[in-house]
Write a protein that holds these residues in place. Structure first.
Motif, mmCIF file in Angstrom:
data_model
loop_
_atom_site.group_PDB
_atom_site.id
_atom_site.type_symbol
_atom_site.label_atom_id
_atom_site.label_comp_id
_atom_site.label_asym_id
_atom_site.label_seq_id
_atom_site.Cartn_x
_atom_site.Cartn_y
_atom_site.Cartn_z
ATOM 1 N N GLU A 94 0.831 -1.209 0.000
ATOM 2 C CA GLU A 94 0.000 0.000 0.000
ATOM 3 C C GLU A 94 0.865 1.259 0.000
ATOM 4 N N LEU A 95 2.018 1.202 0.662
ATOM 5 C CA LEU A 95 2.897 2.369 0.746
ATOM 6 C C LEU A 95 3.457 2.767 -0.616
ATOM 7 N N GLN A 96 3.538 1.824 -1.548
ATOM 8 C CA GLN A 96 4.104 2.145 -2.875
ATOM 9 C C GLN A 96 3.118 2.934 -3.751
ATOM 10 N N VAL A 97 1.842 3.002 -3.336
ATOM 11 C CA VAL A 97 0.840 3.736 -4.118
ATOM 12 C C VAL A 97 1.190 5.226 -4.107
ATOM 13 N N GLY A 98 1.147 5.816 -5.266
ATOM 14 C CA GLY A 98 1.562 7.203 -5.412
ATOM 15 C C GLY A 98 3.015 7.334 -5.807
ATOM 16 N N MET A 109 3.654 3.677 -12.415
ATOM 17 C CA MET A 109 3.996 5.074 -12.664
ATOM 18 C C MET A 109 5.246 5.087 -13.542
ATOM 19 N N PRO A 110 5.158 5.563 -14.780
ATOM 20 C CA PRO A 110 6.290 5.434 -15.707
ATOM 21 C C PRO A 110 7.546 6.177 -15.266
ATOM 22 N N GLU A 111 7.379 7.239 -14.451
ATOM 23 C CA GLU A 111 8.550 8.024 -14.036
ATOM 24 C C GLU A 111 9.247 7.440 -12.807
ATOM 25 N N TRP A 112 8.656 6.414 -12.191
ATOM 26 C CA TRP A 112 9.231 5.840 -10.981
ATOM 27 C C TRP A 112 10.345 4.871 -11.312
ATOM 28 N N ASP A 113 11.493 5.018 -10.655
ATOM 29 C CA ASP A 113 12.612 4.089 -10.790
ATOM 30 C C ASP A 113 12.299 2.871 -9.928
ATOM 31 N N GLU A 114 12.032 1.733 -10.557
ATOM 32 C CA GLU A 114 11.555 0.560 -9.831
ATOM 33 C C GLU A 114 12.619 -0.119 -8.981
ATOM 34 N N ARG A 115 13.839 0.390 -9.012
ATOM 35 C CA ARG A 115 14.846 -0.123 -8.081
ATOM 36 C C ARG A 115 14.551 0.325 -6.652
ATOM 37 N N TYR A 116 13.782 1.415 -6.492
ATOM 38 C CA TYR A 116 13.501 1.948 -5.156
ATOM 39 C C TYR A 116 12.271 1.288 -4.551
ATOM 40 N N GLY A 146 11.483 18.307 -6.507
ATOM 41 C CA GLY A 146 11.290 17.684 -7.812
ATOM 42 C C GLY A 146 10.835 16.259 -7.611
ATOM 43 N N ARG A 147 10.129 15.733 -8.562
ATOM 44 C CA ARG A 147 9.495 14.432 -8.398
ATOM 45 C C ARG A 147 10.518 13.313 -8.288
ATOM 46 N N HIS A 148 10.541 12.665 -7.134
ATOM 47 C CA HIS A 148 11.359 11.474 -6.913
ATOM 48 C C HIS A 148 12.849 11.736 -7.151
#
Length: 205
Positions: A94-98, A109-116, A146-148
């Motif tokens: 649930e915490l990964q939402v957003g 979310m396409p801009e999210w680096d999935e390593r994090y 800035g975003r992420h």
């Protein structure tokens, strides 16, 4: 520097001294280190539209920490100017939402680096570790920067937990400054707690 298990023991003792009841407990990591479950997909008015199945791989340091001691519930630590929340393992999806997943569509979310992988929140800002880093650091992103955009919050998960323990043991900033300096040396000034609490207090003087 304390080993990870010892840092967790110190944090638990500091939490218990501050009035928290049994805040940490072992969590058996899932096979392969991957959480499976669901997260809520909501409409704009907050109504839950459906539950979205998902899986989440956990970084090695988190798996090792959780096997020893994990938050038994979402654990809020009052830092004075804001709160830091350590999320219990079963709520990490649930915490990964957003961040990783969109809360209205359930899609990546396409801009999210999935390593994090986010495991805590500092005043609502994501605190994360990376899947490709076997020891750390712990990363923090301020929403206003800035975003992420992530920067190191602590050199390792053990250092992150130890810094929190030292804060709970030393509520006065002068005492905290001394405790962090004793434990971390010059590297103390690179900790997020130093930047957020001690540096800001110095700037106000």
């Amino acid at each position: 520097m304390l080993p990870l298990a010892d840092a967790l023991v110190r944090l638990e003792a500091a939490l218990l001294s501050s009035g928290e009841a049994a805040p940490l407990a072992p969590f058996r990591p899932p096979q392969g280190g991957v959480l499976s479950g669901e997260f809520e997909v909501r409409s704009a008015d907050g109504t839950v539209r459906r539950m979205q199945p998902a899986t989440l791989a956990l970084p090695g340091p988190l798996l090792r920490a959780f096997a020893h001691k994990a938050p038994a519930r979402n654990l809020r630590i009052d830092l004075g100017s804001h709160a830091l929340t350590l999320w219990q393992p079963l709520e990490l999806l649930e915490l990964q939402v957003g961040h990783r997943w969109h809360g209205f569509t359930g899609k990546r979310m396409p801009e999210w680096d999935e390593r994090y992988v986010v495991f805590a929140e500092d005043g609502g800002d994501p605190v994360a570790m990376r899947l490709d880093e076997p020891e750390g650091p712990v990363w923090l992103s301020h929403r206003g920067d800035g975003r992420h955009v992530f920067f190191p919050a602590a050199p390792s998960l053990a250092a992150f937990y130890l810094a929190l323990a030292l804060f709970l043991e030393n509520r006065e900033l002068a005492a905290l400054e001394g405790a962090l300096s004793t434990s971390f040396g010059e590297a103390a000034q690179q900790l997020w707690l130093w930047r957020e609490l001690i540096s800001l207090e110095d700037a106000r003087r």
